[in-house]
Scaffold this active site. Structure first.
Site, mmCIF file in Angstrom:
data_model
loop_
_atom_site.group_PDB
_atom_site.id
_atom_site.type_symbol
_atom_site.label_atom_id
_atom_site.label_comp_id
_atom_site.label_asym_id
_atom_site.label_seq_id
_atom_site.Cartn_x
_atom_site.Cartn_y
_atom_site.Cartn_z
ATOM 1 N N LYS A 208 0.834 -1.213 0.000
ATOM 2 C CA LYS A 208 0.000 0.000 0.000
ATOM 3 C C LYS A 208 0.866 1.259 0.000
ATOM 4 O O LYS A 208 0.649 2.178 -0.778
ATOM 5 C CB LYS A 208 -0.941 -0.017 1.200
ATOM 6 C CG LYS A 208 -1.888 1.167 1.238
ATOM 7 C CD LYS A 208 -2.789 1.142 2.474
ATOM 8 C CE LYS A 208 -3.816 0.047 2.428
ATOM 9 N NZ LYS A 208 -4.790 0.138 3.544
ATOM 10 N N GLU A 214 10.029 -6.052 3.641
ATOM 11 C CA GLU A 214 10.241 -7.344 2.991
ATOM 12 C C GLU A 214 9.888 -7.282 1.513
ATOM 13 O O GLU A 214 10.624 -7.786 0.652
ATOM 14 C CB GLU A 214 9.396 -8.426 3.684
ATOM 15 C CG GLU A 214 9.750 -8.663 5.135
ATOM 16 C CD GLU A 214 8.927 -7.815 6.094
ATOM 17 O OE1 GLU A 214 8.869 -8.182 7.279
ATOM 18 O OE2 GLU A 214 8.347 -6.790 5.663
ATOM 19 N N GLY A 269 -5.257 -4.817 5.303
ATOM 20 C CA GLY A 269 -4.489 -5.803 4.549
ATOM 21 C C GLY A 269 -5.079 -7.192 4.569
ATOM 22 O O GLY A 269 -5.205 -7.841 3.521
ATOM 23 N N ARG A 270 -5.474 -7.679 5.741
ATOM 24 C CA ARG A 270 -5.985 -9.050 5.829
ATOM 25 C C ARG A 270 -7.406 -9.173 5.290
ATOM 26 O O ARG A 270 -7.935 -10.276 5.200
ATOM 27 C CB ARG A 270 -5.894 -9.539 7.270
ATOM 28 C CG ARG A 270 -6.597 -8.679 8.284
ATOM 29 C CD ARG A 270 -6.195 -9.073 9.707
ATOM 30 N NE ARG A 270 -6.715 -8.159 10.702
ATOM 31 C CZ ARG A 270 -6.125 -7.008 11.038
ATOM 32 N NH1 ARG A 270 -5.033 -6.620 10.422
ATOM 33 N NH2 ARG A 270 -6.647 -6.239 11.994
ATOM 34 N N GLU A 355 -4.570 -11.723 13.982
ATOM 35 C CA GLU A 355 -4.156 -10.336 13.850
ATOM 36 C C GLU A 355 -5.312 -9.392 14.147
ATOM 37 O O GLU A 355 -5.108 -8.280 14.639
ATOM 38 C CB GLU A 355 -3.599 -10.074 12.448
ATOM 39 C CG GLU A 355 -2.809 -8.778 12.332
ATOM 40 C CD GLU A 355 -2.026 -8.665 11.045
ATOM 41 O OE1 GLU A 355 -0.850 -9.067 11.022
ATOM 42 O OE2 GLU A 355 -2.601 -8.190 10.040
ATOM 43 N N HIS A 386 -3.134 -38.260 10.331
ATOM 44 C CA HIS A 386 -1.918 -39.025 10.599
ATOM 45 C C HIS A 386 -0.844 -38.150 11.225
ATOM 46 O O HIS A 386 0.340 -38.503 11.210
ATOM 47 C CB HIS A 386 -1.409 -39.656 9.300
ATOM 48 C CG HIS A 386 -2.359 -40.667 8.736
ATOM 49 N ND1 HIS A 386 -2.273 -42.012 9.032
ATOM 50 C CD2 HIS A 386 -3.436 -40.527 7.933
ATOM 51 C CE1 HIS A 386 -3.250 -42.665 8.415
ATOM 52 N NE2 HIS A 386 -3.965 -41.778 7.747
ATOM 53 N N LYS A 506 9.097 -4.936 13.684
ATOM 54 C CA LYS A 506 9.544 -4.345 12.426
ATOM 55 C C LYS A 506 10.415 -3.126 12.679
ATOM 56 O O LYS A 506 11.442 -2.914 12.014
ATOM 57 C CB LYS A 506 8.331 -3.974 11.567
ATOM 58 C CG LYS A 506 7.580 -5.167 11.012
ATOM 59 C CD LYS A 506 6.223 -4.784 10.457
ATOM 60 C CE LYS A 506 6.319 -3.864 9.278
ATOM 61 N NZ LYS A 506 4.988 -3.595 8.688
#
Length: 543
Positions: A208, A214, A269-270, A355, A386, A506
């Site tokens: 954004k 990153e 964002g999410r 979050e 399993h 961050k």
């Protein structure tokens, strides 16, 4: 409705506390024996989604009190403010109006008194036009080659949603192959680029602000990889597009601002899969299928907005989750899709839930006095059976589960799908009813093994069934869980739309990074553990 402290003072909460005490010793076996029609009564089917919640530690009275809790908390008013574009993200003074992103033309959504639908459909039209150009071969790379590979560069909400959806809808993909890079670990980018031809590769940089550490590190390395092969700075404009709001930074990177796809500060964002963050998905499946996903989301938006709480899928799931988190001390929640194509869905829900509601203070900054978001985890069936189902069946922890299955497979392979779903139904039955020592003894189990071959049962689960995993159904599932998270945050008095907890690490990383790369040993003023780790790293790094 303010804080969770007020929630615990509501009459329905006090009633639920009493009912919880009376539920000790009541089992799902007994509940089903008392009410043979329970399976039909505790089920809702709307919009092609069938929710069976009969295998929960509830009866009609518990359900009634949970629904009263929603009413007494003022949930209806909070939903209205949410859809009305009010600043429900109180700490940042923003709306959270992702529902507008999937609404059809003619719908009305406003933020601060301004209708946002013209902007939404302008960007959707831009995405559609670009997708059609690239998918048809009209958009070509710097050397005239068509684009056959797309690499999405993002992290968090700019990665998890489109990554999950591209995997879920791979049966509907007929465009370029799409890969995703999120981790700043160079191995992630190297693996994605392995075997790709820069002349046939497009990068979608999703940030954004166009400053995400990153994402921009990966974007700069991708840019260098591209230019090392193509040689010309002008190539960037044909091999990079951006999903961002920072036109100046985008242009400075070398991307034509005409190829910047906008979204807005009222899109978290999410919650951004239905925004331009979904561009890579649209490139893979095409605009028509992408619209089907948006329509599925919108259908659940309207259901959530208008349905009575007793028939409202997000509200029911939210109340059941609150019942276990706050009254049964359940700390985790497992999501178990019996569909390999949904393998990334639990990871997507981890961010969505943890979050959003991983908070210990309410909207007013006061401490919350009840547990909030659970730890969300999961794996597709039958793989999980399993791995960790032993703990679900016989462990000492209570883990409520959501099972997700489909009546039809997108990859019919003999009778595989029938066996897959046989396992799904069998697991919910086994978790609910278990096996007594008498039953094990009747099966011939040796006495020495009886304690180990007894299954206590009484382990709660929901089962969500749909006909088929297609774009519309995926959209419905995403919106269903989005609104479940909203309801729980509203009941707990949380702001589900900020994430300040993400920022501290961050910020420290931006300080530590230059210290690790400094040519000379520097005086470090972190704690003794961090200082020692950094020195060890520098010694090994320097050889």
């Amino acid at each position: 409705m303010g804080s969770a402290a007020r929630l615990t003072e509501l009459p329905a909460w006090r009633a639920l506390t009493e009912l919880r005490g009376g539920f000790e010793g009541r089992t799902l076996r007994a509940l089903f024996a008392e009410d043979p029609g329970r399976g039909e009564r505790f089920a809702v089917e709307v919009l092609g989604l069938h929710l069976d919640y009969a295998k929960n530690r509830i009866d009609a009275e518990v359900l009634a009190r949970l629904l009263e809790l929603a009413e007494q908390s003022g949930l209806r008013g909070q939903i209205d403010r949410f859809f009305g574009g009010e600043a429900v993200n109180t700490s940042e003074g923003r709306a959270a109006l992702h529902m507008a992103l999937r609404a059809p033309r003619g719908a009305a959504f406003a933020v601060g008194g301004r209708d946002v639908m013209e902007d939404v459909h302008r960007v959707l039209a831009q995405m559609t036009g670009f997708s059609e150009q690239l998918r048809s071969g009209a958009w070509r790379g710097h050397t005239g080659q068509p684009i056959r590979h797309v690499v999405n560069l993002g992290i968090g909400g700019s990665d998890l949603g489109p990554r999950m959806a591209c995997r879920a809808l791979r049966s509907f993909a007929d465009g370029p192959q799409v890969a995703f890079v999120a981790n700043v670990d160079g191995a992630d980018l190297a693996a994605a680029l392995d075997g790709l031809d820069p002349a046939e590769t497009l990068f979608v940089v999703c940030s954004k602000t166009f400053t995400t550490l990153e994402t921009l590190r990966n974007a700069r390395s991708a840019r260098a990889w591209c230019l090392s092969a193509l040689g010309d700075e002008a190539a960037v404009a044909r091999h990079f597009v951006a999903v961002s709001t920072n036109a100046a930074e985008v242009a400075g990177f070398g991307i034509d601002p005409a190829n910047m796809f906008e979204f807005w500060d009222w899109v978290g964002g999410r919650y951004s899969l239905s925004s331009a963050i979904g561009l890579s998905l649209m490139l893979a499946i095409g605009p028509e299928r992408h619209r089907e996903m948006l329509d599925g989301m919108h259908a659940v938006d309207e259901h959530f907005r208008s349905a009575s709480f007793g028939e409202n899928l997000p509200v029911l799931l939210a109340l059941l989750g609150l019942w276990y988190a706050d009254f049964w001390a359940a700390e985790t929640h497992a999501v178990l899709p019996y569909a390999q194509d949904l393998e990334r869905f639990p990871a997507y829900l981890q961010q969505l839930d943890m979050e959003s509601n991983g908070k210990s203070v309410d909207r007013d900054g006061a401490p919350v006095d009840v547990p909030t978001a659970p730890v969300v985890w999961g794996e597709p069936g039958t793989n999980g059976q399993h791995a960790f189902f032993q703990l679900l069946h016989q462990g000492s922890r209570l883990v409520p589960c959501d099972f997700i299955g489909f009546a039809r497979s997108n990859d019919e392979c003999e009778d595989h799908h029938d066996w897959l779903m046989a396992n799904c139904f069998a697991q919910t039955e086994a978790l609910a009813f278990g096996k007594t020592e008498d039953e094990a003894r009747a099966e011939g189990v040796p006495p020495s093994q009886l304690p180990h071959r007894r299954f206590p049962g009484n382990r709660p689960s929901n089962t969500l069934l749909a006909e088929r995993l297609d774009p519309a159904t995926l959209g419905k599932l995403v919106a269903l869980y989005e609104h479940k998270v909203f309801v729980q945050g509203a009941l707990w008095g949380l702001n589900s739309f900020d994430q300040w907890g993400v920022e501290l690490g961050k910020a420290l990383a931006t300080r530590i990074g230059p210290e690790l790369r400094a040519a000379d040993e520097q005086a470090l003023d972190h704690d003794s553990s961090t200082n020692n780790l950094m020195r060890r790293y520098r010694r090994w790094r320097s050889g």
